[in-house]
Design an enzyme around this catalytic site. Structure first.
Site, PDB file in Angstrom:
ATOM      1  N   ASP A   1      -9.550  -3.071  -7.077  1.00  0.00           N
ATOM      2  CA  ASP A   1      -8.957  -2.121  -5.913  1.00  0.00           C
ATOM      3  C   ASP A   1      -9.501  -0.938  -6.169  1.00  0.00           C
ATOM      4  O   ASP A   1      -9.372  -0.275  -7.145  1.00  0.00           O
ATOM      5  CB  ASP A   1      -7.461  -2.057  -6.203  1.00  0.00           C
ATOM      6  CG  ASP A   1      -6.648  -1.216  -5.023  1.00  0.00           C
ATOM      7  OD1 ASP A   1      -7.288  -0.572  -4.459  1.00  0.00           O
ATOM      8  OD2 ASP A   1      -5.472  -1.650  -5.054  1.00  0.00           O
TER       9      ASP A   1
ATOM     10  N   CYS B   1       0.773  -1.127  -0.127  1.00  0.00           N
ATOM     11  CA  CYS B   1       0.020   0.093  -0.103  1.00  0.00           C
ATOM     12  C   CYS B   1       0.902   1.215  -0.111  1.00  0.00           C
ATOM     13  O   CYS B   1       1.495   1.612  -0.802  1.00  0.00           O
ATOM     14  CB  CYS B   1      -0.773   0.034   1.062  1.00  0.00           C
ATOM     15  SG  CYS B   1      -2.125   1.312   1.091  1.00  0.00           S
TER      16      CYS B   1
ATOM     17  N   HIS C   1      -7.996  -4.166  -2.806  1.00  0.00           N
ATOM     18  CA  HIS C   1      -6.780  -3.572  -2.367  1.00  0.00           C
ATOM     19  C   HIS C   1      -6.493  -4.519  -0.899  1.00  0.00           C
ATOM     20  O   HIS C   1      -7.443  -5.104  -0.408  1.00  0.00           O
ATOM     21  CB  HIS C   1      -7.023  -2.187  -2.082  1.00  0.00           C
ATOM     22  CG  HIS C   1      -5.955  -1.654  -1.527  1.00  0.00           C
ATOM     23  ND1 HIS C   1      -4.859  -0.956  -2.299  1.00  0.00           N
ATOM     24  CD2 HIS C   1      -5.297  -1.465  -0.187  1.00  0.00           C
ATOM     25  CE1 HIS C   1      -3.892  -0.265  -1.646  1.00  0.00           C
ATOM     26  NE2 HIS C   1      -4.379  -0.627  -0.291  1.00  0.00           N
TER      27      HIS C   1
END
Length: 278
Positions: free
Chosen positions: A214, A157, A246
């Protein structure tokens, strides 16, 4: 007096114990890797204005270990990131995750994600991160039996974006693997470049692992990045897993997808082996 002046810049003096408040409750499918046969725990990395804490894991015996920098999500170096370091160490690596937000605040004790972003993450300069990672590489070579001629980096991330950027910053990195890191964004004083900006001139091979569903990283930005990478010669690639959200490696959260996570993990290890981080 000098030491006191230096220390005031270091807000977080030790790592989080357990999982960050913002990610609780923890999923029942969470993966836990023990430290049997390992040397694992917190260390201190000397930096220009003091020191930052980091989590280090490596085999308990031996030396000259291939080295992997593990870059955190926005939740800091909490239990999930520490466990990933232990997973690498079980495979013979020195894995080290420096706390990238040490000067800005302790995100592990914040329960609201927006508070984490506004009060801490948004105030972290890329230049600081690059410098701290340089210091971590130096420490690994001098103080932790790391072979930094076999140097890899992986991040998740927030750390996925940093993985791309550090691979451009430090061409001595052998290979990188970026997990769902943002690729396109607005240039600011603290974050002047995004992966899309460095892609054409990148020389380090980076593998991007992204989810097709995502909601934070649109598929069109992934395609933009692929096109930009083709303009260069780094041999970087991006894998886009269909219908995958995600954070699909985050086994402590509902976004975890076991099949994709295991496939991506194996692809990461193969990528590191291919490019001399093994």
């Amino acid at each position: 007096m000098k030491d006191l002046t230096r220390r005031k810049f270091i807000i977080v003096s030790s790592l989080a114990a357990g999982f960050a408040l913002a990610v609780r409750p923890i999923s029942a499918q969470v993966i836990t890797t023990d430290s049997k046969g390992l040397m694992a725990g917190e260390v201190k990395i000397p930096i220009a204005d003091g020191e930052i804490p980091a989590y280090r894991a490596m085999p308990a015996t031996g030396e000259n270990f291939p080295t992997v920098l593990v870059i955190q999500e926005i939740f800091g170096v909490h239990e999930h990131i520490q466990d990933i370091c232990r997973r690498f160490a079980k495979l013979g690596y020195l894995a080290i995750a420096p706390e990238m937000f040490a000067r800005q605040g302790d995100v592990s004790q914040m329960s609201d994600i927006q508070e984490i972003v506004s009060k801490v993450v948004s105030k972290v300069p890329d230049s600081q991160v690059m410098s701290d990672l340089d210091a971590t590489v130096k420490w690994a070579a001098q103080s932790s039996k790391g072979n930094t001629k076999e140097l890899g980096i992986t991040g998740f991330c927030w750390g996925g974006r940093i993985t791309w950027l550090y691979a451009a910053h430090n061409p001595s990195v052998n290979a990188g693997v970026a997990w769902y890191g943002r690729l396109v964004g607005e240039s600011t004083a603290l974050t002047p470049k995004y992966p899309i900006d460095i892609a054409p001139n990148l020389t380090v091979p980076v593998l991007g692992l992204y989810g097709g569903s995502d909601d934070l990283i649109p598929n069109d930005t992934v395609e933009q990045m692929r096109k930009a990478l083709k303009a260069g010669s780094s041999n970087s690639e991006i894998i886009l897993y269909p219908d995958t959200p995600h954070g699909f490696l985050a086994d402590y959260r509902p976004t975890y997808r076991q099949e994709q996570a295991e496939d991506a993990w194996n692809k990461m290890l193969a990528w590191f082996q291919k490019y001399g981080v093994a």
